[in-house]
Motif scaffolding. Structure first.
Motif: not given
Length: 244
Positions: A102-127
């Motif tokens: 939830p804390e991360l989604l507050v910083r990146f609200p777009e990811a609330m509506h598109d879970a693939t953005l977080l998945t991609r960020a994990m693939r890039l090892r940003l998270i």
């Protein structure tokens, strides 16, 4: 410290069979014999650490043997251990941050509506996955740069595109600097070339490589940014004039 082969295997995670194979291929010296029992020392432990480290980075066993022989030729195996520490140590210490989803989604609200953005960020090892169902942020500074870009109106997907492109470009820059170091420092030592630097001098030069590379890249990046911004401002001014 003196160890039997089974104790050495337990401490390093390398099987007894592989330890014997490394010894036969010249990567490890023979153990000290007492009767029919061989005892291994700290040098064997250190060499196995280096062998595993280099194998994980794609070195063949023959290349590892030559590297070990070259870097320990002066009788001081600590040279190679120091090199490993230099390559592994971060250029600048940055404490990772642990956040909840939830804390991360507050910083990146777009990811609330598109879970693939977080998945991609994990693939890039940003998270990365963190403890207790939380997330680990390896570079909070880099993450904050992404936050600022989204705040000025850049879509998160475009921010991820930008990061991926920059990482590829900078990887090429890093390869260029390391290639120069390998050509003029590492390879001459490995080959025993006349006039080659000593292992200590080569390691000292390698230790300076990252700050030198950063200082070389920074003014180039600033100059290119200034030019790019000036061009963008000029295009904007032209567009506004055409609207009048």
């Amino acid at each position: 410290m003196r160890m039997r082969i089974d104790e050495l295997a337990a401490r390093t995670g390398v099987t007894s069979r592989n330890i014997r194979a490394y010894r036969e291929k010249g990567l490890l010296p023979a153990p000290e014999l007492e009767g029919r029992t061989g005892f291994y020392t700290d040098e064997h432990l250190q060499r196995l650490d280096i062998i595993t480290y280099l194998q994980d980075r794609g070195f063949s066993l023959e290349a590892i043997r030559k590297t070990l022989d070259a870097w320990s030729a002066g009788g001081d195996f600590s040279h190679l251990l120091t090199l490993k520490q230099i390559l592994n140590s971060p250029f600048q210490t940055e404490e990772p941050e642990v956040v909840s989803v939830p804390e991360l989604l507050v910083r990146f609200p777009e990811a609330m509506h598109d879970a693939t953005l977080l998945t991609r960020a994990m693939r890039l090892r940003l998270i990365e996955p963190g403890p207790s169902n939380q997330l680990l942020i390896p570079s909070p500074l880099l993450l904050q740069a992404g936050v600022e870009l989204t705040r000025i109106g850049v879509p998160l997907a475009e921010v991820l595109d930008l990061f991926e492109r920059v990482r590829v470009d900078l990887s090429g820059v890093a390869d260029a600097f390391v290639g120069i170091a390998e050509r003029f420092l590492v390879r001459p030592v490995e080959l025993g070339t006349d006039g080659a630097p000593s292992p200590s001098d080569a390691i000292g030069a390698l230790e300076k490589l990252r700050p030198l590379a950063l200082e070389a890249v920074k003014p180039i990046l600033i100059r290119e940014l200034v030019t790019a911004v000036e061009d963008a401002v000029a295009r904007l001014a032209t567009a506004l004039e055409q609207q009048d």
